[in-house]
Enzyme design. Structure first.
Site, PDB file in Angstrom:
ATOM      1  N   ALA B 122       0.820  -1.205   0.000  1.00  0.00           N
ATOM      2  CA  ALA B 122       0.000   0.000   0.000  1.00  0.00           C
ATOM      3  C   ALA B 122       0.854   1.254   0.000  1.00  0.00           C
ATOM      4  O   ALA B 122       1.347   1.694   1.036  1.00  0.00           O
ATOM      5  CB  ALA B 122      -0.946   0.000   1.198  1.00  0.00           C
ATOM      6  N   GLU B 125      -1.917   6.980  -2.331  1.00  0.00           N
ATOM      7  CA  GLU B 125      -2.912   7.639  -1.473  1.00  0.00           C
ATOM      8  C   GLU B 125      -3.831   8.482  -2.346  1.00  0.00           C
ATOM      9  O   GLU B 125      -3.488   8.778  -3.496  1.00  0.00           O
ATOM     10  CB  GLU B 125      -2.204   8.545  -0.457  1.00  0.00           C
ATOM     11  CG  GLU B 125      -1.374   7.756   0.528  1.00  0.00           C
ATOM     12  CD  GLU B 125      -0.758   8.642   1.608  1.00  0.00           C
ATOM     13  OE1 GLU B 125      -0.996   9.873   1.597  1.00  0.00           O
ATOM     14  OE2 GLU B 125      -0.055   8.071   2.456  1.00  0.00           O
ATOM     15  N   SER B 130       1.252   9.271  -8.741  1.00  0.00           N
ATOM     16  CA  SER B 130       2.551   9.280  -9.412  1.00  0.00           C
ATOM     17  C   SER B 130       3.616   9.879  -8.498  1.00  0.00           C
ATOM     18  O   SER B 130       4.760   9.429  -8.478  1.00  0.00           O
ATOM     19  CB  SER B 130       2.464  10.098 -10.701  1.00  0.00           C
ATOM     20  OG  SER B 130       1.511   9.527 -11.565  1.00  0.00           O
ATOM     21  N   GLN B 277      -7.626  -6.746 -47.822  1.00  0.00           N
ATOM     22  CA  GLN B 277      -6.275  -6.279 -47.547  1.00  0.00           C
ATOM     23  C   GLN B 277      -6.247  -5.269 -46.394  1.00  0.00           C
ATOM     24  O   GLN B 277      -5.313  -5.257 -45.587  1.00  0.00           O
ATOM     25  CB  GLN B 277      -5.690  -5.644 -48.809  1.00  0.00           C
ATOM     26  CG  GLN B 277      -4.193  -5.570 -48.756  1.00  0.00           C
ATOM     27  CD  GLN B 277      -3.619  -5.000 -50.036  1.00  0.00           C
ATOM     28  OE1 GLN B 277      -4.180  -4.065 -50.623  1.00  0.00           O
ATOM     29  NE2 GLN B 277      -2.519  -5.557 -50.469  1.00  0.00           N
ATOM     30  N   HIS B 336     -14.101  -7.153 -34.650  1.00  0.00           N
ATOM     31  CA  HIS B 336     -15.310  -7.899 -34.300  1.00  0.00           C
ATOM     32  C   HIS B 336     -16.590  -7.120 -34.628  1.00  0.00           C
ATOM     33  O   HIS B 336     -17.683  -7.654 -34.468  1.00  0.00           O
ATOM     34  CB  HIS B 336     -15.334  -8.222 -32.805  1.00  0.00           C
ATOM     35  CG  HIS B 336     -14.497  -9.399 -32.397  1.00  0.00           C
ATOM     36  ND1 HIS B 336     -13.131  -9.382 -32.419  1.00  0.00           N
ATOM     37  CD2 HIS B 336     -14.842 -10.634 -31.955  1.00  0.00           C
ATOM     38  CE1 HIS B 336     -12.662 -10.549 -31.991  1.00  0.00           C
ATOM     39  NE2 HIS B 336     -13.686 -11.332 -31.712  1.00  0.00           N
ATOM     40  N   GLY B 337     -16.437  -5.851 -35.021  1.00  0.00           N
ATOM     41  CA  GLY B 337     -17.624  -5.038 -35.282  1.00  0.00           C
ATOM     42  C   GLY B 337     -18.500  -4.970 -34.037  1.00  0.00           C
ATOM     43  O   GLY B 337     -17.991  -4.970 -32.913  1.00  0.00           O
ATOM     44  N   GLU B 361       1.290   0.511 -11.406  1.00  0.00           N
ATOM     45  CA  GLU B 361       2.749   0.306 -11.324  1.00  0.00           C
ATOM     46  C   GLU B 361       3.504   1.349 -12.156  1.00  0.00           C
ATOM     47  O   GLU B 361       4.468   1.038 -12.843  1.00  0.00           O
ATOM     48  CB  GLU B 361       3.127  -1.132 -11.705  1.00  0.00           C
ATOM     49  CG  GLU B 361       2.468  -2.115 -10.743  1.00  0.00           C
ATOM     50  CD  GLU B 361       3.312  -3.316 -10.374  1.00  0.00           C
ATOM     51  OE1 GLU B 361       4.549  -3.256 -10.534  1.00  0.00           O
ATOM     52  OE2 GLU B 361       2.731  -4.298  -9.905  1.00  0.00           O
ATOM     53  N   SER B 364       2.170   5.408 -17.965  1.00  0.00           N
ATOM     54  CA  SER B 364       3.056   5.498 -19.131  1.00  0.00           C
ATOM     55  C   SER B 364       3.933   6.742 -19.056  1.00  0.00           C
ATOM     56  O   SER B 364       5.111   6.713 -19.408  1.00  0.00           O
ATOM     57  CB  SER B 364       2.225   5.539 -20.415  1.00  0.00           C
ATOM     58  OG  SER B 364       1.740   4.255 -20.701  1.00  0.00           O
TER      59      SER B 364
HETATM   60  C1  LIG Z   1      -6.633  -1.462 -10.461  1.00  0.00           C
HETATM   61  C2  LIG Z   1      -5.590  -0.708  -9.738  1.00  0.00           C
HETATM   62  C3  LIG Z   1      -4.815  -1.346  -8.794  1.00  0.00           C
HETATM   63  C4  LIG Z   1      -3.839  -0.661  -8.080  1.00  0.00           C
HETATM   64  N1  LIG Z   1      -3.131  -1.322  -7.108  1.00  0.00           N
HETATM   65  C5  LIG Z   1      -2.272  -0.615  -6.322  1.00  0.00           C
HETATM   66  C6  LIG Z   1      -1.621  -1.253  -5.221  1.00  0.00           C
HETATM   67  O1  LIG Z   1      -1.768  -2.456  -4.985  1.00  0.00           O
HETATM   68  N2  LIG Z   1      -0.818  -0.523  -4.432  1.00  0.00           N
HETATM   69  C7  LIG Z   1      -0.598   0.800  -4.665  1.00  0.00           C
HETATM   70  O2  LIG Z   1       0.144   1.401  -3.910  1.00  0.00           O
HETATM   71  N3  LIG Z   1      -1.202   1.443  -5.702  1.00  0.00           N
HETATM   72  C8  LIG Z   1      -2.041   0.761  -6.523  1.00  0.00           C
HETATM   73  N4  LIG Z   1      -2.684   1.408  -7.574  1.00  0.00           N
HETATM   74  C9  LIG Z   1      -2.468   2.816  -7.766  1.00  0.00           C
HETATM   75  C10 LIG Z   1      -1.663   3.181  -9.016  1.00  0.00           C
HETATM   76  O3  LIG Z   1      -0.338   2.815  -8.870  1.00  0.00           O
HETATM   77  C11 LIG Z   1      -1.857   4.668  -9.269  1.00  0.00           C
HETATM   78  O4  LIG Z   1      -3.177   4.824  -9.726  1.00  0.00           O
HETATM   79  C12 LIG Z   1      -0.870   5.238 -10.258  1.00  0.00           C
HETATM   80  O5  LIG Z   1       0.415   5.275  -9.702  1.00  0.00           O
HETATM   81  C13 LIG Z   1      -1.260   6.622 -10.749  1.00  0.00           C
HETATM   82  O6  LIG Z   1      -1.560   7.475  -9.698  1.00  0.00           O
HETATM   83  P1  LIG Z   1      -2.914   8.360  -9.728  1.00  0.00           P
HETATM   84  O7  LIG Z   1      -4.015   7.442  -9.999  1.00  0.00           O
HETATM   85  O8  LIG Z   1      -2.977   9.158  -8.496  1.00  0.00           O
HETATM   86  O9  LIG Z   1      -2.739   9.302 -10.968  1.00  0.00           O
HETATM   87  P2  LIG Z   1      -1.962  10.724 -11.030  1.00  0.00           P
HETATM   88  O10 LIG Z   1      -0.613  10.552 -10.478  1.00  0.00           O
HETATM   89  O11 LIG Z   1      -2.818  11.758 -10.442  1.00  0.00           O
HETATM   90  O12 LIG Z   1      -1.860  10.941 -12.582  1.00  0.00           O
HETATM   91  C14 LIG Z   1      -2.866  11.543 -13.382  1.00  0.00           C
HETATM   92  C15 LIG Z   1      -2.299  11.748 -14.789  1.00  0.00           C
HETATM   93  O13 LIG Z   1      -1.215  12.671 -14.742  1.00  0.00           O
HETATM   94  C16 LIG Z   1      -0.056  12.114 -15.308  1.00  0.00           C
HETATM   95  N5  LIG Z   1       1.117  12.654 -14.622  1.00  0.00           N
HETATM   96  C17 LIG Z   1       1.356  12.686 -13.288  1.00  0.00           C
HETATM   97  N6  LIG Z   1       2.559  13.218 -13.067  1.00  0.00           N
HETATM   98  C18 LIG Z   1       3.085  13.557 -14.268  1.00  0.00           C
HETATM   99  C19 LIG Z   1       4.317  14.161 -14.697  1.00  0.00           C
HETATM  100  N7  LIG Z   1       5.259  14.511 -13.822  1.00  0.00           N
HETATM  101  N8  LIG Z   1       4.514  14.345 -16.021  1.00  0.00           N
HETATM  102  C20 LIG Z   1       3.573  13.942 -16.921  1.00  0.00           C
HETATM  103  N9  LIG Z   1       2.414  13.374 -16.572  1.00  0.00           N
HETATM  104  C21 LIG Z   1       2.167  13.182 -15.257  1.00  0.00           C
HETATM  105  C22 LIG Z   1      -0.220  10.631 -15.133  1.00  0.00           C
HETATM  106  O14 LIG Z   1       0.571   9.912 -16.049  1.00  0.00           O
HETATM  107  C23 LIG Z   1      -1.699  10.472 -15.375  1.00  0.00           C
HETATM  108  O15 LIG Z   1      -1.937  10.410 -16.745  1.00  0.00           O
HETATM  109  C24 LIG Z   1      -3.640   0.708  -8.333  1.00  0.00           C
HETATM  110  C25 LIG Z   1      -4.401   1.344  -9.304  1.00  0.00           C
HETATM  111  C26 LIG Z   1      -5.367   0.680  -9.996  1.00  0.00           C
HETATM  112  C27 LIG Z   1      -6.179   1.400 -11.013  1.00  0.00           C
END
Ligand SMILES: Cc1cc2nc3c(=O)[nH]c(=O)nc-3n(C[C@H](O)[C@H](O)[C@H](O)COP(=O)(O)OP(=O)(O)OC[C@H]3O[C@@H](n4cnc5c(N)ncnc54)[C@H](O)[C@@H]3O)c2cc1C
Lengths: 262, 377
Positions: B122, B125, B130, B277, B336-337, B361, B364
Site C-alpha cells: 500500500a 494515497e 505518481s 487487404q 469484431h464489429g 505500477e 506510461s
Molecule cells: C486497479 C488498480 C490497482 C492498483 N493497485 C495498487 C496497489 O496495490 N498498491 C498501490 O500502492 N497502488 C495501486 N494502484 C495505484 C496506481 O499505482 C496509481 O493509480 C498510479 O500510480 C497513478 O496514480 P494516480 O491514480 O494518483 O494518478 P496521477 O498521479 O494523479 O496521474 C494523473 C495523470 O497525470 C499524469 N502525470 C502525473 N505526473 C506527471 C508528470 N510529472 N509528467 C507527466 N504526466 C504526469 C499521469 O501519467 C496520469 O496520466 C492501483 C491502481 C489501480 C487502477
C-alpha cells in the site's frame, strides 16, 4: 513398493498429417508428447506413492535421445528416477521386439512389484506391448485398468474396463497393469517440480547393459512386416442440420430407424 | 529469444493449467468479482506465488524469464488471476525476501508462498499517486511502538488481505529518506479496509482503500530500516515493471488470437473478412507490435536473471507493452464489429482488462520520465 512405469514419447496425433504420396506421417514440426495413457499410468503410480511414502516410481522409456525431454516431464510430475534405453540396435522394433527389449531393461533395473503401462500409444494404437511384456516377464496382467485401490501389502483391487460394464479383480503383486484414460486426471506440473527435474540425472542404458543381443531386438527381430500404409477415405460425409430442435429430433428419429440403429 | 528446454516445458505446463483450470472460470470471475479460493490454492500448489523468490523462503528461484512465461500464459486466459500472482513475486514478496527479518519471513513470506495468507503493498494515497513521496500517512514513534494514521487508496487485494505493507512518513524533514514500511495485520485495532471499488476491468482482483486510524504497531513490524521504505519500494519497481509488461503481452496475444479466429469466420461481401487487404494490414501491424514487445520483454528478463541493471529496459518494456496491448485490444475489438461490443465475446473483457495496464505500477508518462532520466543522466 517399487513401481516401473513404461512411457513412450509420441507425436501429438491431434496435429499429425499424412503425406498424400508416401502415406507416412509428416513428423516435421509436430510436437512430441508423453503418450496420454502412459501419463495416466504414471499418475496412478504417483498416487500410490503419495499414499505409501517410501514407495519408488521409475519411469522407463525406449527411444531416441530426444525422449529425454519427455522423461524430464515424468520427473517433474514426481517420478523418482528416469531411465532411457537408447541404442541404434533397437531402432525399427515392432511390438514383439519392443517387448523383448523392455522386458530385458526391467530385469536390468532389478524388476519391480508393479509394472504400469498405458493401454496403447497413440502413434501405433496396437495395445500389444503391455500384454507381451507381461508374458516375457512371466507376470500376471490386468489390462484396461480404470480404477485402482491398494488393499493390504501386495494386494490390489482393480476395475477392468469392458465394452459394457467392468470387472472387479483382486491381484497380488508382482503384476503388470495397463491404464486407460478413465483411470485418473494426470496432475499439472509445478514450477519447482520442473526446476528440480532438470537437476536430476537421467539414467541411460544401451543394449550392452541388457541380457539380450542385437539379434533379439530392432528391425531384425520384428516379425511384423508392413505391406502397405494408406489413409482411409471418409466416404460418408456427416450430415448437418440447423433448424428448430423439435423438427431435428423428428428427423433424427427417422434417420436412425432407416439405418436400423433403433 | 530462444527458450531452454526447461522453459519450454514450463510454458507448456502453464498453458495446460491455464486451459484446464483457469479458462473455464475466467468469465465467471470477471462477472461476479469473486476469486475462487480453490483456484488460489492451486496457484500456490504449482508454486506460481514464488517464481522469483529464493527456495529457502518457500519460492523456487526460477527467475524472471520463467516469471514472464507464467504471466504471459495466464494473462492470455484471465488477467484477474495474474494480479494475484504479481504481488507475492514482486512488490510484496521481494522486499520481504530481501529486507525481512527471519521472524518476518516466517510469519508473512512463507505462508504467502503456501497460499495460506495474502498480503498487499500500500503506497498510493488519494492525494499521492505518481508523486508517491508526497504521501500524508504518518507514523509517530511512541516508545517501542509507532502510531499510524492515514489512508491508502486503490490497493489491490486489500479487501481480502491478511496483512498490508504500509508506507508512512516517519520524518517529514528527510523527504524520501523519511518514509518507512510497516507490516500491519488485519485485526490490529484502528485498521480497516474501505468498500470494494467498482472497476472497469480486472474485476476478479478486489481493490479498496486501507484506512489507518491510530493503528499501534510494534517497531519489530518495520520492514527494512526506518527511513528506507521508499528506496526499498523503488528498487523493487524494476522487477514489477517487467512482470506487468509480460501481463500486457499475454493480454495482447489473447486479443490477437480472438481477432484471427473471428476474421476467418465472419463473412461480409461474400467472403471471410480476413481476405480484405485493409484487414490484413491491421493484423500485420498488431502481430509485429506484439512480437516487438515479446523480444524486449524476454531480453530484459534474461538480463535481470543475469544480474544486470534493467531500470531503463524494464520501463521501456512496461511502457511499450501496455500501450501496445491497448492498441491491439482496441483493433481486435474493431475487427469484431458490433459483436465485439457485446459481453458474449471474450474480446469485450480483454479490452476492459487492457485499460489499467498503462496506469498501475507507474503510468506510461512516469515510465517515459524514467526512460528519459536514464538517457540524460
Ligand atoms: C486497479 C488498480 C490497482 C492498483 N493497485 C495498487 C496497489 O496495490 N498498491 C498501490 O500502492 N497502488 C495501486 N494502484 C495505484 C496506481 O499505482 C496509481 O493509480 C498510479 O500510480 C497513478 O496514480 P494516480 O491514480 O494518483 O494518478 P496521477 O498521479 O494523479 O496521474 C494523473 C495523470 O497525470 C499524469 N502525470 C502525473 N505526473 C506527471 C508528470 N510529472 N509528467 C507527466 N504526466 C504526469 C499521469 O501519467 C496520469 O496520466 C492501483 C491502481 C489501480 C487502477
Amino acid at each position: 513398493m517399487k513401481m516401473i512405469v513404461c512411457v513412450k514419447q509420441v507425436p501429438d496425433t491431434a496435429e499429425v498429417r499424412i503425406d498424400p504420396v508416401t502415406h507416412t506421417m509428416i513428423r516435421d514440426g509436430v510436437p512430441s508428447i508423453l503418450n496420454p495413457e502412459d501419463a495416466n499410468a504414471l499418475e496412478e503410480s504417483l498416487r500410490i506413492k503419495d499414499r505409501h511414502p517410501g514407495a519408488k516410481v521409475i519411469a522407463l522409456t525406449m527411444g531416441p535421445p530426444q525422449a529425454q525431454a519427455m522423461l524430464r516431464e515424468c520427473l517433474a510430475m514426481g517420478a523418482d528416477e528416469a531411465v532411457l534405453l537408447t541404442d541404434r540396435a533397437v531402432a525399427g522394433a515392432d511390438t514383439w521386439a519392443t517387448a523383448n527389449t523392455i522386458a530385458s531393461a526391467i530385469r536390468a533395473l532389478g524388476g519391480a512389484e508393479l509394472i504400469f503401462v498405458g493401454r496403447q500409444a497413440i502413434d501405433g494404437d496396437t495395445a500389444q506391448v503391455g500384454p507381451q511384456l507381461a508374458e516375457r516377464l512371466g507376470l500376471p496382467q490386468v489390462t484396461y485398468v480404470q480404477k485402482l485401490t491398494t488393499l493390504e501389502d501386495g494386494l490390489l483391487q482393480v476395475e477392468r474396463r469392458m465394452e459394457q460394464g467392468y470387472e472387479v479383480l483382486r491381484v497380488r503383486t508382482p503384476v503388470l497393469l495397463s491404464a486407460v484414460k478413465e483411470l485418473n486426471a494426470p496432475r499439472c506440473l509445478s514450477i519447482l517440480g520442473i526446476c528440480e527435474a532438470y537437476e536430476k540425472e537421467i539414467k541411460i542404458l544401451s543394449i550392452q547393459d541388457l541380457d539380450i543381443t542385437p539379434a533379439d531386438t530392432g528391425l531384425n527381430a520384428s516379425p511384423t512386416k508392413v505391406y502397405r500404409t494408406f489413409t482411409p477415405k471418409t466416404e460418408r460425409a456427416g450430415v448437418l442440420w440447423e433448424e428448430d430442435a423439435g423438427r431435428m429430433a423428428g428427423k433424427l428419429l427417422t434417420a436412425l430407424r432407416e439405418k436400423h440403429v433403433i | 529469444m530462444i527458450h531452454t528446454d526447461m522453459q519450454k516445458l514450463i510454458r507448456k505446463s502453464v498453458r495446460d493449467f491455464a486451459q484446464k483450470e483457469v479458462a473455464p472460470l475466467a468469465a465467471q470471475i470477471d462477472e461476479t468479482g469473486e476469486f475462487p479460493d480453490e483456484l488460489y490454492q492451486k496457484l500456490a500448489k504449482n508454486n506460481y506465488f514464488g517464481i522469483t523468490i529464493p527456495k529457502e523462503y518457500g519460492g523456487t528461484g526460477a527467475g524472471y524469464v520463467v516469471m514472464c512465461i507464467v504471466m504471459e500464459e495466464l494473462a492470455r486466459v484471465c488477467v484477474s488471476t495474474t494480479l494475484h500472482i504479481t504481488s507475492p513475486n514482486t512488490l510484496l514478496g521481494l522486499p520481504l525476501a530481501n529486507y525481512g527479518t527471519p521472524e518476518q519471513k516466517k510469519r508473512y513470506l512463507l505462508p504467502e508462498m503456501r497460499g495460506e495468507k495474502e498480503g498487499t503493498f500500500a503506497l498510493t494515497e488519494p492525494g499521492a499517486g505518481s508523486d508517491a513521496a508526497s504521501m500524508k500517512t504518518t507514523a509517530v514513534r511512541d516508545g517501542d511502538y509507532y502510531i499510524l494514521n492515514g489512508r491508502k487508496t486503490f490497493i489491490t487485494a486489500a479487501p481480502v488481505a491478511d496483512f498490508v505493507v504500509v508506507f508512512a512518513v516517519t520524518d517529514r524533514s528527510k523527504g524520501t529518506r523519511g518514509i518507512t514500511a510497516f507490516l500491519v495485520e488485519r485485526g490490529t485495532p484502528g485498521f480497516s479496509t474501505g468498500k470494494k471499488e467498482r472497476k472497469m476491468g480486472v474485476c476478479g482482483s478486489p481493490t479498496s482503500d486501507v484506512i489507518l486510524d491510530r493503528v499501534r504497531v510494534h517497531k519489530s513490524q518495520i520492514l527494512g530500516k526506518e527511513g528506507e521504505g521508499f528506496l526499498m519500494a523503488m528498487k523493487t519497481l524494476d522487477s514489477g515493471r517487467i512482470v506487468v509488461a509480460a501481463q500486457c503481452l499475454g493480454i495482447a496475444q489473447s486479443a490477437m488470437d480472438e481477432a484471427v479466429k473471428y476474421v476467418k469466420e465472419r463473412q461480409q461481401f461474400g467472403r471471410a473478412i480476413g481476405n480484405f487487404q485493409g484487414i490484413q494490414f491491421m493484423l500485420s501491424d498488431m502481430e509485429t507490435k506484439i512480437n516487438c514487445a515479446r523480444a524486449l520483454i524476454y531480453d530484459t528478463a534474461q538480463k535481470k536473471d543475469l544480474g544486470m541493471n534493467i531500470t531503463k529496459e524494464a520501463a521501456m518494456a512496461k511502457y511499450f507493452a501496455s500501450e501496445m496491448c491497448n492498441d491491439v485490444a482496441a483493433k481486435a475489438l474493431q475487427l469484431h464489429g458490433g459483436y465485439g461490443y457485446m459481453k458474449d465475446y471474450p474480446i469485450e473483457r480483454i479490452f476492459r482488462n487492457a485499460r489499467v495496464t498503462t496506469i498501475y505500477e507507474g503510468t506510461s508518462q512516469i515510465q517515459q520520465i524514467v526512460i528519459a532520466k536514464q538517457l540524460l543522466k
